[in-house]
Design a protein around this motif. Structure first.
Motif, PDB file in Angstrom:
ATOM      1  N   LEU A 156       0.695  -1.035  -0.324  1.00 11.48           N
ATOM      2  CA  LEU A 156      -0.355   0.275   0.540  1.00 11.48           C
ATOM      3  C   LEU A 156       0.690   1.257  -0.272  1.00 11.48           C
ATOM      4  N   THR A 157       2.218   1.644   0.177  1.00 14.87           N
ATOM      5  CA  THR A 157       3.072   2.383   0.692  1.00 14.87           C
ATOM      6  C   THR A 157       3.172   2.951  -0.947  1.00 14.87           C
ATOM      7  N   PRO A 158       3.212   3.547  -1.294  1.00 21.36           N
ATOM      8  CA  PRO A 158       3.921   4.222  -3.138  1.00 21.36           C
ATOM      9  C   PRO A 158       4.973   3.944  -2.648  1.00 21.36           C
ATOM     10  N   ARG A 159       5.519   3.907  -4.016  1.00 24.52           N
ATOM     11  CA  ARG A 159       7.559   3.041  -4.177  1.00 24.52           C
ATOM     12  C   ARG A 159       8.077   4.715  -3.937  1.00 24.52           C
ATOM     13  N   PRO A 160       9.378   4.752  -3.774  1.00 24.68           N
ATOM     14  CA  PRO A 160       9.849   6.051  -2.927  1.00 24.68           C
ATOM     15  C   PRO A 160      10.221   6.874  -4.453  1.00 24.68           C
ATOM     16  N   THR A 161      10.150   7.912  -4.625  1.00 26.05           N
ATOM     17  CA  THR A 161      10.923   8.834  -5.849  1.00 26.05           C
ATOM     18  C   THR A 161      12.028   9.416  -6.455  1.00 26.05           C
ATOM     19  N   PRO A 162      12.645   8.816  -7.426  1.00 26.15           N
ATOM     20  CA  PRO A 162      13.505   9.273  -7.608  1.00 26.15           C
ATOM     21  C   PRO A 162      14.571   9.750  -6.808  1.00 26.15           C
ATOM     22  N   ARG A 163      13.912  10.685  -6.302  1.00 25.85           N
ATOM     23  CA  ARG A 163      14.952  12.344  -5.190  1.00 25.85           C
ATOM     24  C   ARG A 163      14.742  11.354  -3.701  1.00 25.85           C
TER      25      ARG A 163
ATOM     26  N   ARG B 295      13.765  -2.978   6.109  1.00 30.73           N
ATOM     27  CA  ARG B 295      12.602  -3.349   5.576  1.00 30.73           C
ATOM     28  C   ARG B 295      11.395  -2.871   6.273  1.00 30.73           C
ATOM     29  N   SER B 296      11.219  -2.610   7.490  1.00 29.37           N
ATOM     30  CA  SER B 296       9.657  -2.001   7.964  1.00 29.37           C
ATOM     31  C   SER B 296       9.251  -0.534   6.921  1.00 29.37           C
ATOM     32  N   LEU B 297       9.835  -0.311   6.901  1.00 27.74           N
ATOM     33  CA  LEU B 297       9.793   1.938   7.070  1.00 27.74           C
ATOM     34  C   LEU B 297       9.811   1.569   5.467  1.00 27.74           C
ATOM     35  N   PRO B 298       8.928   2.729   5.064  1.00 27.61           N
ATOM     36  CA  PRO B 298       8.689   3.137   4.094  1.00 27.61           C
ATOM     37  C   PRO B 298       9.810   4.051   2.815  1.00 27.61           C
ATOM     38  N   MET B 299      10.890   2.887   2.505  1.00 27.40           N
ATOM     39  CA  MET B 299      12.395   3.444   1.890  1.00 27.40           C
ATOM     40  C   MET B 299      12.454   2.684   0.414  1.00 27.40           C
ATOM     41  N   SER B 300      13.354   2.804   0.177  1.00 29.92           N
ATOM     42  CA  SER B 300      13.901   2.537  -0.933  1.00 29.92           C
ATOM     43  C   SER B 300      14.825   1.415  -0.748  1.00 29.92           C
ATOM     44  N   ARG B 301      14.369  -0.129  -1.639  1.00 33.29           N
ATOM     45  CA  ARG B 301      14.960  -0.836  -0.992  1.00 33.29           C
ATOM     46  C   ARG B 301      16.689  -1.103  -1.330  1.00 33.29           C
TER      47      ARG B 301
END
Length: 274
Positions: A17-24, A114-120
């Motif tokens: 459900l979390t949106p993918r991080p933008t490049p920025r 991994r549990s945070l809404p951050m880029s892989r």
């Protein structure tokens, strides 16, 4: 066990459900993870021992041991051995990347990430970006030791700077190999053991310390395609002669191929492992 599986299912649902991080955002998160790694290095200065002591020790040791036998004198041997030690120290320094990463995974640090809404890619690319500092220290100390021993490269300031940058790029690209190993190995000791098995053949089965022509024919073929050999030849062309030759292009291409192969493998294995 069922509670743990349920918790992981909830986390997976949240991530979907979390949106993918933008490049920025990805760049910002990578820099944040790099800053974390730098703070960790500051609190654990022993992480700099391999990039401070090894260049000084290896440069002096190999020069005085092999200089007279290979080139007739230490001074004549320095243009051959200094680029070789630059490549060797970069490879040794990037081996620590996978070891530190495996230790963090064993401590559960990456589970929190991994549990945070951050880029892989941020938890992997951040520490490797911080390790650029270690590669720079190793390359600088190797050159400084060579200068103190009488090394006078003909490439000038520009050639030396470009060779120094190429070593850092090569170290950063090869660190993706060890980052991948860090995500698939079972322990930090396993990463270190596998890394040593990779480092020694790549380093010593090259013409870093002795000319390729003195080796058996079958070994010369391996030396010719060894990626470390490509980097060494490119660094010699830049530092000793100040020339941007085809060797430089091949070395950069090899670095690009390594990143293109092992960066996706490391990210995919990290996502599955964590």
């Amino acid at each position: 066990m069922s509670a743990l599986m349920a918790e992981r299912s909830i986390q997976a649902a949240k991530q979907r459900l979390t949106p993918r991080p933008t490049p920025r955002e990805t760049v910002s998160q990578t820099i944040t993870m790099a800053w974390r790694a730098l703070k960790k290095m500051r609190r654990n200065p022993e992480q700099f021992f391999d990039v401070i002591i090894q260049p000084l020790l290896f440069t002096a040791m190999f020069s005085y041991i092999f200089g007279g036998a290979v080139s007739g004198s230490v001074k004549d041997y320095l243009p051959i051995v200094i680029p070789g030690i630059l490549a060797q120290t970069a490879l040794t320094a990037c081996m620590a990347t996978g070891t530190q990463m495996r230790e963090d995974m064993e401590k559960g640090v990456f589970d929190r990430f991994r549990s945070l809404p951050m880029s892989r890619i941020a938890p992997l690319a951040g520490p490797m970006l911080a390790d650029v500092l270690r590669y720079g220290i190793a390359a600088t100390l190797t050159l400084a030791t060579g200068f103190a021993m009488g090394y006078r490269p003909g490439g000038g300031v520009l050639g030396i700077t470009l060779g120094w940058l190429l070593v850092i790029i090569a170290g950063w690209s090869m660190s993706w190999i060890f980052a991948w190993l860090g995500t698939i190995a079972r322990s930090a000791q396993a990463v270190q053991g596998i890394g040593m098995m990779i480092m020694f053949p790549l380093t010593f089965l090259s013409d870093a310390f002795t000319p390729k022509d003195t080796m058996p024919g079958w070994l010369q073929h391996f030396v010719a395609i060894n990626p470390v050999t490509l980097v060494i030849h490119a660094v010699r062309d830049l530092i000793n002669d100040g020339n941007i030759t085809a060797n430089v292009a091949w070395a950069l291409l090899g670095c690009l191929v390594i990143v293109a192969i092992f960066a996706p493998l490391a990210i995919r294995s990290y996502s599955r492992k964590v």
